[in-house]
Design an enzyme around this catalytic site. Sequence first.
Site, PDB file in Angstrom:
ATOM      1  N   SER A 106      -3.692 -42.271  30.442  1.00 47.02           N
ATOM      2  CA  SER A 106      -2.994 -43.152  29.508  1.00 47.02           C
ATOM      3  C   SER A 106      -3.457 -42.974  28.059  1.00 47.02           C
ATOM      4  O   SER A 106      -4.643 -42.790  27.805  1.00 47.02           O
ATOM      5  CB  SER A 106      -3.233 -44.604  29.936  1.00 47.02           C
TER       6      SER A 106
ATOM      7  N   GLY B  18     -11.531 -43.019  27.978  1.00 49.06           N
ATOM      8  CA  GLY B  18     -11.709 -41.674  28.544  1.00 49.06           C
ATOM      9  C   GLY B  18     -10.748 -40.676  27.933  1.00 49.06           C
ATOM     10  O   GLY B  18     -11.122 -39.541  27.615  1.00 49.06           O
ATOM     11  N   CYS B  19      -9.514 -41.105  27.753  1.00 45.73           N
ATOM     12  CA  CYS B  19      -8.490 -40.202  27.229  1.00 45.73           C
ATOM     13  C   CYS B  19      -8.710 -39.918  25.754  1.00 45.73           C
ATOM     14  O   CYS B  19      -8.328 -38.861  25.251  1.00 45.73           O
ATOM     15  CB  CYS B  19      -7.101 -40.775  27.489  1.00 45.73           C
ATOM     16  N   THR B  20      -9.351 -40.849  25.062  1.00 43.69           N
ATOM     17  CA  THR B  20      -9.699 -40.628  23.664  1.00 43.69           C
ATOM     18  C   THR B  20     -10.800 -39.570  23.549  1.00 43.69           C
ATOM     19  O   THR B  20     -10.712 -38.651  22.734  1.00 43.69           O
ATOM     20  CB  THR B  20     -10.154 -41.957  23.008  1.00 43.69           C
TER      21      THR B  20
ATOM     22  N   ALA C 227      -9.139 -36.159  24.408  1.00 40.36           N
ATOM     23  CA  ALA C 227      -8.266 -35.653  23.339  1.00 40.36           C
ATOM     24  C   ALA C 227      -9.096 -35.201  22.136  1.00 40.36           C
ATOM     25  O   ALA C 227      -8.815 -34.160  21.536  1.00 40.36           O
ATOM     26  CB  ALA C 227      -7.268 -36.731  22.931  1.00 40.36           C
TER      27      ALA C 227
END
Length: 196
Positions: A67, A72-74, A77
């Site tokens: 998401s 975590g996705c930050t 990325a």
Amino acid sequence: MYIKTALFSLFAASATAFAPANSQVKSTQLNLSVGETAPDFSLTDQNGKVVTRSSIKKPLVVYFYPSDSTPGCTVQATEFNESINDIRKTYGAEVVGISGQGVESKQAFAKELGLTFSILADENDEVRNAFAVKKAAFGFLPGRVTYVLDKTGTCVSVYDNLVDAKSHVEQATVALAELKESAPAPSNPFASFFSK
Ligand SMILES: *[C@@H]1O[C@H](CO)[C@@H](O)[C@H](O)[C@H]1NC(C)=O
Ligand SMILES: CC(=O)N[C@H]1CO[C@H](CO)[C@@H](O)[C@@H]1O
């Protein structure tokens, strides 16, 4: 359209090739494996640009993440963003991130981080399903899985790790390095003239 077809053939193949005798494996648990051709896809990125897998004629890192704008996705990325110049220059490769939120969400996430690669909106999870990305946490969460494809779209590496988001970049880089190593030298001594 082609996604549906790819999905169907994945299911058809899985029914015969992977059906285990004594455990219940749903087709959604099967993933794209090394040696298989990745399904084609066209998705819109944070800038409204449509990105088509088959028109990127270079090695491609396709990373599925749960998401936008989550911790975590930050991390993931940001890490890809830091390596993108090296990935482009050293390996002649490209990176795309894919998750189920829409273009507006992609815009906000990409702007917040200043991302310089495409993150793609896969709103109905069509591409996630076509790749049959494995779910995480006993099937409760969309998985965090990174595929590395060669320039013809053949999968050369699959890396599945929900928790350690950062490690995906390292793993993808290792696969890209191996791909570069294994690239056959041109057999025609004049080939280099024509590829310039
Ligand atoms: C991503 O890369 C761009 C260009 O190098 C940079 O301006 C931006 O700050 C980077 N974002 C993060 C979160 O490091
Ligand atoms: C369930 C399933 O098919 N898992 C496969 C996912 O991909 C990896 C890497 O190719 C395989 O090792 C797994 O068996």
